[in-house]
Scaffold this motif. Structure first.
Motif, PDB file in Angstrom:
ATOM      1  N   GLN A 180       0.758  -1.231   0.010  1.00 14.07           N
ATOM      2  CA  GLN A 180      -0.030   0.152   0.092  1.00 14.07           C
ATOM      3  C   GLN A 180       0.943   1.260  -0.287  1.00 14.07           C
ATOM      4  OE1 GLN A 180      -2.802   0.411   3.239  1.00 14.07           O
ATOM      5  NE2 GLN A 180      -3.708   2.170   2.510  1.00 14.07           N
ATOM      6  N   LEU A 181       0.508   2.077  -0.928  1.00 17.25           N
ATOM      7  CA  LEU A 181       1.409   3.458  -1.225  1.00 17.25           C
ATOM      8  C   LEU A 181       0.396   4.538  -0.807  1.00 17.25           C
ATOM      9  CD1 LEU A 181       3.084   3.127  -4.785  1.00 17.25           C
ATOM     10  CD2 LEU A 181       3.976   2.617  -2.450  1.00 17.25           C
ATOM     11  N   SER A 182       1.166   5.549  -0.038  1.00 19.33           N
ATOM     12  CA  SER A 182       0.274   6.871   0.539  1.00 19.33           C
ATOM     13  C   SER A 182       0.073   7.624  -0.709  1.00 19.33           C
ATOM     14  CB  SER A 182       1.143   7.617   1.426  1.00 19.33           C
ATOM     15  OG  SER A 182       2.124   8.259   0.823  1.00 19.33           O
ATOM     16  N   VAL A 183      -0.758   8.465  -0.763  1.00 16.84           N
ATOM     17  CA  VAL A 183      -1.257   9.593  -1.608  1.00 16.84           C
ATOM     18  C   VAL A 183       0.138  10.512  -1.984  1.00 16.84           C
ATOM     19  CG1 VAL A 183      -3.856   9.561  -0.846  1.00 16.84           C
ATOM     20  CG2 VAL A 183      -2.416  11.292  -0.119  1.00 16.84           C
ATOM     21  N   PRO A 207       3.064  -6.808  -4.662  1.00 17.84           N
ATOM     22  CA  PRO A 207       4.111  -6.234  -4.496  1.00 17.84           C
ATOM     23  C   PRO A 207       3.784  -4.609  -5.007  1.00 17.84           C
ATOM     24  CG  PRO A 207       4.923  -7.129  -6.555  1.00 17.84           C
ATOM     25  CD  PRO A 207       3.382  -7.662  -6.082  1.00 17.84           C
ATOM     26  N   CYS A 208       4.660  -3.587  -4.293  1.00 11.56           N
ATOM     27  CA  CYS A 208       4.483  -2.217  -4.747  1.00 11.56           C
ATOM     28  C   CYS A 208       4.941  -2.053  -6.254  1.00 11.56           C
ATOM     29  CB  CYS A 208       5.299  -1.119  -3.758  1.00 11.56           C
ATOM     30  SG  CYS A 208       5.008  -1.421  -2.133  1.00 11.56           S
ATOM     31  N   GLN A 209       4.219  -1.139  -6.753  1.00 16.13           N
ATOM     32  CA  GLN A 209       4.561  -0.962  -8.031  1.00 16.13           C
ATOM     33  C   GLN A 209       4.322   0.869  -8.336  1.00 16.13           C
ATOM     34  OE1 GLN A 209       1.625  -2.880 -10.603  1.00 16.13           O
ATOM     35  NE2 GLN A 209       2.754  -4.790 -10.639  1.00 16.13           N
ATOM     36  N   GLY A 210       5.360   1.427  -9.145  1.00 20.03           N
ATOM     37  CA  GLY A 210       5.279   2.808  -9.382  1.00 20.03           C
ATOM     38  C   GLY A 210       6.400   3.646  -8.695  1.00 20.03           C
ATOM     39  N   SER A 211       6.743   4.891  -9.024  1.00 22.89           N
ATOM     40  CA  SER A 211       7.652   5.272  -8.376  1.00 22.89           C
ATOM     41  C   SER A 211       7.191   6.121  -6.943  1.00 22.89           C
ATOM     42  CB  SER A 211       8.245   6.502  -9.376  1.00 22.89           C
ATOM     43  OG  SER A 211       7.065   7.628  -9.511  1.00 22.89           O
ATOM     44  N   LEU A 212       8.293   6.489  -6.239  1.00 23.30           N
ATOM     45  CA  LEU A 212       7.907   7.123  -4.976  1.00 23.30           C
ATOM     46  C   LEU A 212       8.311   8.754  -5.021  1.00 23.30           C
ATOM     47  CD1 LEU A 212       9.539   4.722  -2.591  1.00 23.30           C
ATOM     48  CD2 LEU A 212       7.034   4.947  -3.014  1.00 23.30           C
ATOM     49  N   GLN A 213       8.688   9.076  -6.425  1.00 25.02           N
ATOM     50  CA  GLN A 213       8.953  10.592  -6.407  1.00 25.02           C
ATOM     51  C   GLN A 213       8.797  11.081  -7.673  1.00 25.02           C
ATOM     52  OE1 GLN A 213      12.933  12.103  -5.441  1.00 25.02           O
ATOM     53  NE2 GLN A 213      12.523  14.047  -5.170  1.00 25.02           N
TER      54      GLN A 213
END
Length: 286
Positions: free
Chosen positions: A26-29, A58-64
């Motif tokens: 789970q990723l934050s907004v 698993p987590c997908q996508g960038s964090l920045q």
């Protein structure tokens, strides 16, 4: 780096059943975009709330995310400095104040003001003109002589120089006057000493010579009679009796020299002249 999702005319919702044993990542907004920096970019970021476990996705996508931007930056100047000290104390002067550019404009921001230095008038009152000033006269000096004619002098100094626009001094700084009340000087004439005794004869027979001298005893005072021209030294024959049958030869003098310059330029002095023995007398000469 932006994310785009597709869409159709019908909205289809799919929901995956949650499995508490196998949770997905789970990723934050996304955070708000940052302010546009001096490189023309802005940023946003998100974080992982919790990682997947077991069979979870698993987590997908960038964090920045980063994207270009063109935020306008206006010119920023400092506050005005205090006014400087006036460069004159009277008669009109100038004072200055200034400010400086702290931030230059970017991306079409508001430009910097053209006026970074200001000047204003000051000390506008007219100056008082200070003229040259003289001090008081000092007392008269003592008379230059204790009797007869003499002189006295007195002096003063400049006590203050003129300032700009003032009048300079144009007066005497010393005065001379004749002495008052001096007694008349006692006038005395030149006096010669008496002759000293004759010296010993140079020979015992056949003609010898001896001499005597005298000097000036007192010089004349102002107005007194000067010294008359007299001999200071005399030579005379002595022991002229013959010692044998030699031919007698008399002694002879050279011509007088010129008179020497006077010892002083005023108030009475002396000068002298001299001559020498050109040949000596023999035993029977004079």
């Amino acid at each position: 780096l932006a994310e785009v999702t597709g869409c159709t005319g019908k909205e289809v919702r799919t929901e995956v059943c949650k499995d508490s044993q196998n949770p997905d990542c789970q990723l934050s907004v996304w955070s708000p975009w940052s302010v546009c920096d001096h490189d023309g970019q802005r940023h946003r970021e998100r974080r992982i709330v919790h990682l997947a476990r077991g069979a979870g996705r698993p987590c997908q996508g960038s964090l920045q995310n980063t994207e270009t931007c063109s935020q306008q930056v206006d010119c920023v100047t400092s506050a005005w400095t205090d006014w400087s000290k006036c460069d004159q104390t009277c008669g009109g002067g100038q004072a200055h104040r200034q400010r400086q550019v702290n931030t230059l404009p970017e991306w079409g921001g508001r430009g910097c003001p053209r006026e970074l230095l200001q000047t204003r008038g000051c000390a506008s009152l007219a100056c008082r003109r200070h003229n040259c000033t003289l001090g008081d006269w000092h007392d008269w000096s003592q008379c230059s002589s204790s009797c007869g004619p003499g002189s006295q002098i007195r002096q003063r100094e400049v006590s203050g120089l003129r300032e700009h626009g003032g009048v300079g001094c144009n007066s005497t700084l010393s005065e001379l006057r004749a002495c008052q009340g001096n007694d008349a000087c006692i006038v005395s004439d030149c006096v010669w000493h008496d002759w000293v005794d004759w010296g010993t004869c140079s020979r015992s027979c056949g003609g010898g010579q001896h001499h005597r001298v005298r000097h000036i005893k007192a010089r004349p005072s102002p107005g007194g009679r000067t010294c008359e021209a007299h001999n200071e030294e005399e030579v005379a024959p002595c022991k002229t009796q013959p010692c044998g049958n030699d031919e007698c030869i008399d002694g002879a003098f050279s011509d007088w020299s010129d008179w020497t310059p006077c010892q002083v330029s005023c108030n009475g002095g002396t000068s002298s002249r001299h001559r020498q023995i050109s040949s000596m007398a023999n035993k029977c000469g004079h």
